[in-house]
Write an enzyme that holds these catalytic residues in place. Structure first.
Site, PDB file in Angstrom:
ATOM      1  N   LYS A 290       0.846  -1.204   0.000  1.00 23.30           N
ATOM      2  CA  LYS A 290       0.000   0.000   0.000  1.00 23.30           C
ATOM      3  C   LYS A 290       0.881   1.252   0.000  1.00 23.30           C
ATOM      4  O   LYS A 290       0.595   2.229  -0.690  1.00 23.30           O
ATOM      5  CB  LYS A 290      -0.945  -0.024   1.210  1.00 23.30           C
ATOM      6  CG  LYS A 290      -2.049  -1.061   1.038  1.00 23.30           C
ATOM      7  CD  LYS A 290      -2.829  -1.358   2.311  1.00 23.30           C
ATOM      8  CE  LYS A 290      -3.762  -2.549   2.039  1.00 23.30           C
ATOM      9  NZ  LYS A 290      -4.474  -3.034   3.226  1.00 23.30           N
TER      10      LYS A 290
ATOM     11  N   GLN B  51      -4.989  -1.715   9.340  1.00 21.88           N
ATOM     12  CA  GLN B  51      -4.715  -3.012   8.713  1.00 21.88           C
ATOM     13  C   GLN B  51      -5.285  -4.136   9.590  1.00 21.88           C
ATOM     14  O   GLN B  51      -5.000  -4.205  10.783  1.00 21.88           O
ATOM     15  CB  GLN B  51      -3.194  -3.176   8.519  1.00 21.88           C
ATOM     16  CG  GLN B  51      -2.800  -4.450   7.803  1.00 21.88           C
ATOM     17  CD  GLN B  51      -3.323  -4.506   6.357  1.00 21.88           C
ATOM     18  OE1 GLN B  51      -3.291  -3.513   5.631  1.00 21.88           O
ATOM     19  NE2 GLN B  51      -3.811  -5.658   5.942  1.00 21.88           N
TER      20      GLN B  51
ATOM     21  N   ASP C 148     -11.271   2.585   3.512  1.00 20.43           N
ATOM     22  CA  ASP C 148     -11.437   1.140   3.361  1.00 20.43           C
ATOM     23  C   ASP C 148     -12.924   0.780   3.216  1.00 20.43           C
ATOM     24  O   ASP C 148     -13.256  -0.338   2.842  1.00 20.43           O
ATOM     25  CB  ASP C 148     -10.870   0.407   4.596  1.00 20.43           C
ATOM     26  CG  ASP C 148      -9.686  -0.485   4.230  1.00 20.43           C
ATOM     27  OD1 ASP C 148      -9.450  -0.695   3.028  1.00 20.43           O
ATOM     28  OD2 ASP C 148      -9.004  -0.960   5.153  1.00 20.43           O
TER      29      ASP C 148
END
Ligand code: NAP
Length: 296
Positions: free
Chosen positions: A53, A97, A120
């Site tokens: 990422k 994460q 997200d």
């Protein structure tokens, strides 16, 4: 033989456009779009995902900040960090994460992220918005699948879609996003009896179960579009999807490979959401400046 849908190539093409948009944002506000990534613990797979990422941020003109915490971090410390990032004008997107250690209240952490920075797409508002059509940020993996289908001009409206896998981050949002585009959708999961009787009806088959070799040619309709979301590491170290790629390629009209299909698109959609968030911020700033001018 099926046409191979090249996610790597589409991701590369999209990243060129994202870099230009990030440049325009930096010019307008004097700072690049910013993504904060929170990484807890030392899970090897999570570290690899975060590294990918961060690399994608570099390629698309996004300023990334990685905040690392030991696996002993407290719930309160994470919530306090998110509160600071919510207020930080240089941060347009916040990503935690997953997975988190079991002592952390995942729901609390996801709900703490400002809806405007939830790149997200896991905040309850964005999840619920998939049902009502008010989502600000779509979850990256299903969003990437929709982009792949669109890039190949594959019709979704009126098609029979079967999604194998019903997780909150892939299967369920995938089904909702395709329903929103007027597909007829069935969702299968581990307790589905006779999976093949569903998959054989699919014009578009999306597989996200995490079971290598789950989908064999007998389960696929001739001419179907097959999207393999699965990422599985075999004992010999090779990465494979959930679909018997060679067998199913002989029957399908289009198929995504693993690696090189959905994976690169997931990361690219995270970049898309972060840049879209920065652009939304600029529009908000313009609106408040107009309001101020009006009041003066
Ligand atoms: P997950 O949370 O483990 O969910 C797996 C889903 O598949 C569950 O709904 C499960 O059913 C269902 N399932 C398991 N075995 C099955 C079977 N034999 N037949 C039918 N359904 C079955 O996994 P996830 O996070 O959704 O990820 C799924 C796969 O996609 C994994 O391989 C993951 O690595 C991969 N992935 C890839 C990307 C990407 O960017 N390409 C992104 C995210 C995930 P139950 O609900 O009944 O347990």
């Amino acid at each position: 033989m099926a046409k191979i849908i090249d996610g790597q190539r589409l991701a590369r093409a999209l990243r060129g456009g994202l870099l230009a948009r990030a440049g325009a944002i930096a010019e307008q506000r004097g700072a690049a779009p910013g993504l904060a990534v929170i990484l807890v613990g030392d899970d090897a797979a999570s570290a690899v995902y975060v590294r990918n990422k961060i690399r994608a941020c570099e390629a698309t003109g996004i300023q990334s900040t990685c905040l690392r915490f030991p696996s002993t971090v407290s719930n309160d410390e994470l919530l306090a960090t998110i509160a600071l990032l919510n207020e930080d004008a240089g941060i347009d997107g916040i990503l935690v994460q997953l997975p988190l250690p079991p002592h952390i209240a995942l729901d609390q952490v996801l709900e703490a992220i400002s809806v405007e920075k939830d790149v997200d797409g896991f905040h309850l508002y964005n999840v619920g918005g998939l049902v009502t059509g008010n989502t600000i940020f779509s979850p990256c993996t299903p969003y990437g699948v929709v982009k792949l289908l669109e890039s190949e001009n594959i019709a979704i409206e009126g098609q029979n879609v079967v999604v194998v896998g019903a997780s909150n981050i892939v299967g369920k949002p995938m089904a909702l996003m395709l329903m929103a585009r007027d597909a007829t959708v069935a969702i299968c999961h581990a307790k589905t009896r006779d999976l093949a009787q569903f998959t054989i009806l699919a014009d578009i088959l999306v597989v996200a179960a995490g079971v290598p070799g789950l989908i064999i040619p007998q389960m696929v309709k001739t001419g179907a579009v097959v999207i393999d979301v699965g990422i599985n590491r075999l004992p010999d170290g090779r990465i494979t999807g959930d679909v018997d790629f060679d067998g199913v390629s002989a029957k399908a009209s289009c198929i995504t490979p693993v690696p090189g299909g959905v994976g690169p698109m997931t990361v690219t959609m995270l970049m898309e959401n972060t840049i879209a968030s920065a652009e939304r911020g600029l529009v908000r700033d313009d609106r408040s400046a107009e309001n101020l001018a009006f009041q003066e």
